[in-house]
Design an enzyme around this catalytic site. Structure first.
Site, short mmCIF file in Angstrom:
data_model
loop_
_atom_site.label_atom_id
_atom_site.label_comp_id
_atom_site.label_asym_id
_atom_site.label_seq_id
_atom_site.Cartn_x
_atom_site.Cartn_y
_atom_site.Cartn_z
N GLU A 64 0.63 -1.07 0.10
CA GLU A 64 0.21 -0.37 0.55
C GLU A 64 0.40 1.12 0.16
OE1 GLU A 64 -2.81 -0.51 -0.93
OE2 GLU A 64 -2.97 -3.15 0.39
N GLY A 65 1.86 1.45 -1.00
CA GLY A 65 3.16 2.46 -0.48
C GLY A 65 4.10 1.90 0.23
#
Length: 577
Positions: free
Chosen positions: A442-443
């Site tokens: 998620e980053g």
């Protein structure tokens, strides 16, 4: 080992940090009365301990398996997921008009935290579904909402997000999957989807009746890069007009990854439209407008980033519980300097006690940050623009620092077990292996820090960050450690926003700066809890946080302002050759 949900601390965090009683004063959240809040926290605790926690070890040791495109889970998982659906745990914050309970996001956060502490890999399944619900609720058409949301909210169907491709990791704009318009026939107005996606969490499984994939792809003639990405809803099984399931769509799991941890969660390589599943076509439907897919996907990703930050809290709680039990039961050596030379439980030794208290302070501090963030999200949903902006600022702090804490606490858990922690039989190693993915997906945490200094720092010309740090320093006058840290963070934020710091300077200092900001918020919220309870236990944990963790964060100020030139004195050849 057995699992006991941290219900008391969760309810405290919901009350003090999220302000759930205040939220319940609004008509939208009027059902979130104190008795309902406690009933949900206690109920999910009992469910997680009874249904999900016992499967954690078998999920790790046996994992998921993929054969001929069919993914299977270990024994017990289908029954546990069925119970999750039947008891309505996935519907807590879902929109009421589509079958949800319409309760605050804060309560849904409590549900996911408890489930994840019991079984992190399993909880990725409902966690991704939450993101799909939010993306469709914000960007889907009325017809799409009516078709997909009721089953997603109930958990009967699960959701995924499909971003990453073999050649496109964090650079989503480099993706090559295509979506070709269909002009004739029964699927006219829809799109033929073709491409390969990797790292798709719970991309294929048999626990839910249908899997609803949200897929990023390019339409013909779309602009290059991220400006030309569109979002499509692509169901595993086509959905008939009456809501029943139709034929299988042309998509499949090619394989699943063999990973360091979260082994029960099938991380799939997904193929769309290769003609091998049905011999037909992979059909998808546009969500929102063409070339605006990234905006829609970020709705899903922001939800996921909060819930990934929660995963750091989850794994920290589970590792803490196991380490605490081991330290109490493991008898070894006499206490140094004691006239009694009999061996004592290792919790009596100063360094073990230091580690246990550090684990607890970090776990409770990250939980305080989690629920403060959730409360700001809820206020934003009620129309409070300042809270919405603050929540946007808090998301990278929670995702990055929360997951770093999960890794540190899990590592300390192994250390407390000594050599027994390094072998698999005790289960301590699983927590560390499971935790290690959270700072990546998620980053990555570096991307979160870059987001903080390039996007979030600029909100209202720096006013959002400055207001947060001013609130902390004003309220923490009797907690000088936290007040000083907030002032330091504010000063660094001012420097980064000035012309004195280049973009490279900001990026080079972004990770230590993020840590400083996160610790300041966590210390603030812990102190508020200690004030509210007046308990010796919470006060003692808060003192450990303030006197050991906060000073470490203040010490990062030099690194935050060191500038980028320091890291370029050696050229790339010297670093890599």
């Amino acid at each position: 080992m057995s699992f006991i949900a941290p219900t008391e601390d969760q309810v405290l965090a919901m009350r003090i940090c999220a302000g759930i009683d205040e939220l319940a004063a609004h008509e939208r959240y009027g059902a979130a009365t104190p008795d309902v809040v406690e009933a949900i926290a206690e109920g999910i605790g009992a469910f997680a301990a009874g249904e999900w926690a016992p499967l954690n070890r078998i999920g790790d040791s046996e994992g998921a398996h993929c054969k001929d495109g069919v993914v299977s889970s270990p024994a017990g998982y289908p029954q546990a997921y069925k119970a999750f659906v039947e008891q309505g745990w996935g519907s807590i914050a879902g929109p009421a008009e589509f079958g949800g309970q319409g309760l605050p996001f804060t309560l849904a956060t409590c549900v996911l935290e408890t489930l994840g502490a019991a079984n992190m890999g399993f909880t990725l399944l409902p966690m991704l579904t939450v993101g799909a619900i939010e993306a469709l609720d914000h960007h889907g058409s009325d017809a799409q909402k009516a078709m997909y949301l009721p089953k997603l909210i109930s958990g009967a169907w699960s959701g995924t997000m499909n971003l990453t491709e073999p050649q496109a990791g964090s650079d989503v704009g480099a993706l090559r999957s295509t979506a070709t318009p269909i002009e004739e026939g029964p699927h006219a107005g829809k799109f033929r989807i073709a491409g390969t996606k990797i790292y798709i969490t719970w991309g294929e499984h048999e626990l839910a009746e249908n899997v609803i994939h949200l897929v990023l792809a390019r339409t013909p003639g779309a602009p290059a890069g991220s400006r030309g990405i569109s979002l499509f809803v692509v169901p595993k099984y086509h959905v008939n007009a009456d809501g029943s399931l139709g034929a299988r769509n042309d998509l499949r799991a090619v394989s699943i990854e063999h990973k360091l941890g979260i082994n029960v969660s099938p991380t799939c390589v997904m193929s769309y439209g290769d003609g091998t599943t049905t011999g037909g076509e992979c059909i998808g439907e546009l969500v929102g407008h063409e070339n605006e897919g990234l905006k829609a996907m970020f709705t899903m990703m922001n939800s996921a980033r909060i819930n990934v930050g929660s995963q750091g809290v989850q794994i920290a709680e589970r590792a803490l519980q196991q380490a605490r039990t081991y330290a109490r039961d493991r008898v070894q050596s006499a206490r140094a300097g004691s006239p009694d030379k009999n061996p004592v439980p290792i919790i009596e030794h100063p360094d073990v006690r230091r580690m246990i208290l550090r684990m607890r302070a970090l776990t409770e501090g990250s939980r305080a940050l989690l629920y403060y963030t959730a409360g700001q999200v809820d206020r934003g949903l009620l129309g409070d623009k300042a809270a919405q902006s603050r929540a946007e600022l808090l998301v990278p702090l929670l995702k990055a620092w929360g997951t770093d804490i999960g890794c540190e606490v899990a590592s300390l858990g192994i250390q407390i077990h000594g050599g027994m922690g390094f072998v698999e039989e005790t289960g301590a190693a699983q927590h560390y292996r499971d935790a290690r993915i959270a700072p990546i997906y998620e980053g990555t945490n570096g991307i979160q820090a870059a987001d903080l200094v390039t996007r979030k720092l600029g909100m209202e010309a720096g006013g959002v960050l400055q207001a947060l740090m001013a609130d902390i320093s004003a309220e923490m006058q009797d907690v000088p450690e936290v007040a000083s840290l907030a002032k330091d963070a504010a000063a660094i934020g001012t420097w980064m926003a000035s012309g004195d710091a280049t973009l490279d300077d900001k990026l080079a200092g972004s990770v230590p700066f993020l840590t400083m900001c996160a610790v300041a918020v966590a210390g603030w919220q812990l102190a508020r809890q200690a004030r509210a309870t007046g308990s010796a236990e919470k006060t003692g944990v808060t003192k450990v946080f303030n006197r050991t963790i906060v000073p470490e964060a203040r010490g990062l100020g030099a690194a935050a302002m060191a500038g980028a030139a320091l890291y370029y004195e050696l050229d790339s050849e010297a670093l890599t050759g």
